[in-house]
Design an enzyme around this catalytic site. Structure first.
Site, mmCIF file in Angstrom:
data_model
loop_
_atom_site.group_PDB
_atom_site.id
_atom_site.type_symbol
_atom_site.label_atom_id
_atom_site.label_comp_id
_atom_site.label_asym_id
_atom_site.label_seq_id
_atom_site.Cartn_x
_atom_site.Cartn_y
_atom_site.Cartn_z
ATOM 1 N N CYS A 104 4.476 -2.729 -7.352
ATOM 2 C CA CYS A 104 4.598 -3.842 -6.398
ATOM 3 C C CYS A 104 3.493 -3.863 -5.346
ATOM 4 O O CYS A 104 3.397 -4.810 -4.579
ATOM 5 C CB CYS A 104 5.964 -3.838 -5.733
ATOM 6 N N CYS A 124 0.988 12.204 1.731
ATOM 7 C CA CYS A 124 1.676 12.087 3.010
ATOM 8 C C CYS A 124 2.300 10.693 3.087
ATOM 9 O O CYS A 124 1.579 9.695 3.166
ATOM 10 C CB CYS A 124 0.639 12.316 4.113
#
Length: 151
Positions: A104, A124
């Site tokens: 997406c 991260c």
């Protein structure tokens, strides 16, 4: 794990985005960052799979999560490298590699070359970009593609 990576249709995307909170919209869609040490998954130690908050694509296995001390959930490898996109990010006067959901395009976080073996990478991530599925539970399938393989 081979899943359908075709992006959501505009109509599907509209429905998925309508279910986001203001903070989720800011981070996932506008490439924002949540504050450190406040994300709901920072200290999660349960076995399972972290999936994209918007489209449900499985992104990271909990077994690859580690405590980086940075204040954000960190992983050393994606569940499938094809599920996480990498883009050059030169915002904020820095050169970084942005991580996105390959299906997406939602913003997830950044990758850095200071993680543990075997990859030596630190993915991260922002907790608001993720949803967690406990081991043995079906994966989310908001696009109704039959992607509900057990985590």
């Amino acid at each position: 794990m081979e899943l359908d990576l075709t992006p959501p249709t505009p109509a599907q995307r509209q429905v998925l985005e309508a279910g986001l909170s203001a903070e989720e919209r800011r981070v996932l869609l506008a490439h924002g960052t949540e504050a450190p040490f406040c994300g709901i998954f920072l200290d999660n130690k349960r076995a399972g799979t972290y999936c994209c908050r918007l489209c449900g694509l499985p992104l990271y296995d909990a077994a690859t999560k580690f405590d980086s001390g940075t204040g954000w959930p960190s992983f050393f490898a994606a569940v499938n490298p094809r599920h996480v996109g990498r883009l050059r990010d030169d915002s904020h006067g820095m050169l970084r590699t942005e991580l996105t959901c390959a299906r997406c395009g939602s913003h997830l976080g950044h990758v850095f070359p200071d993680g543990p073996p075997p990859s030596h990478e630190r993915h991260c991530l922002n907790s608001v970009c993720l949803q967690f599925v406990d081991a043995g539970q079906p994966l989310p399938d908001p696009l109704a593609r039959g992607d509900r393989l057990p985590a």
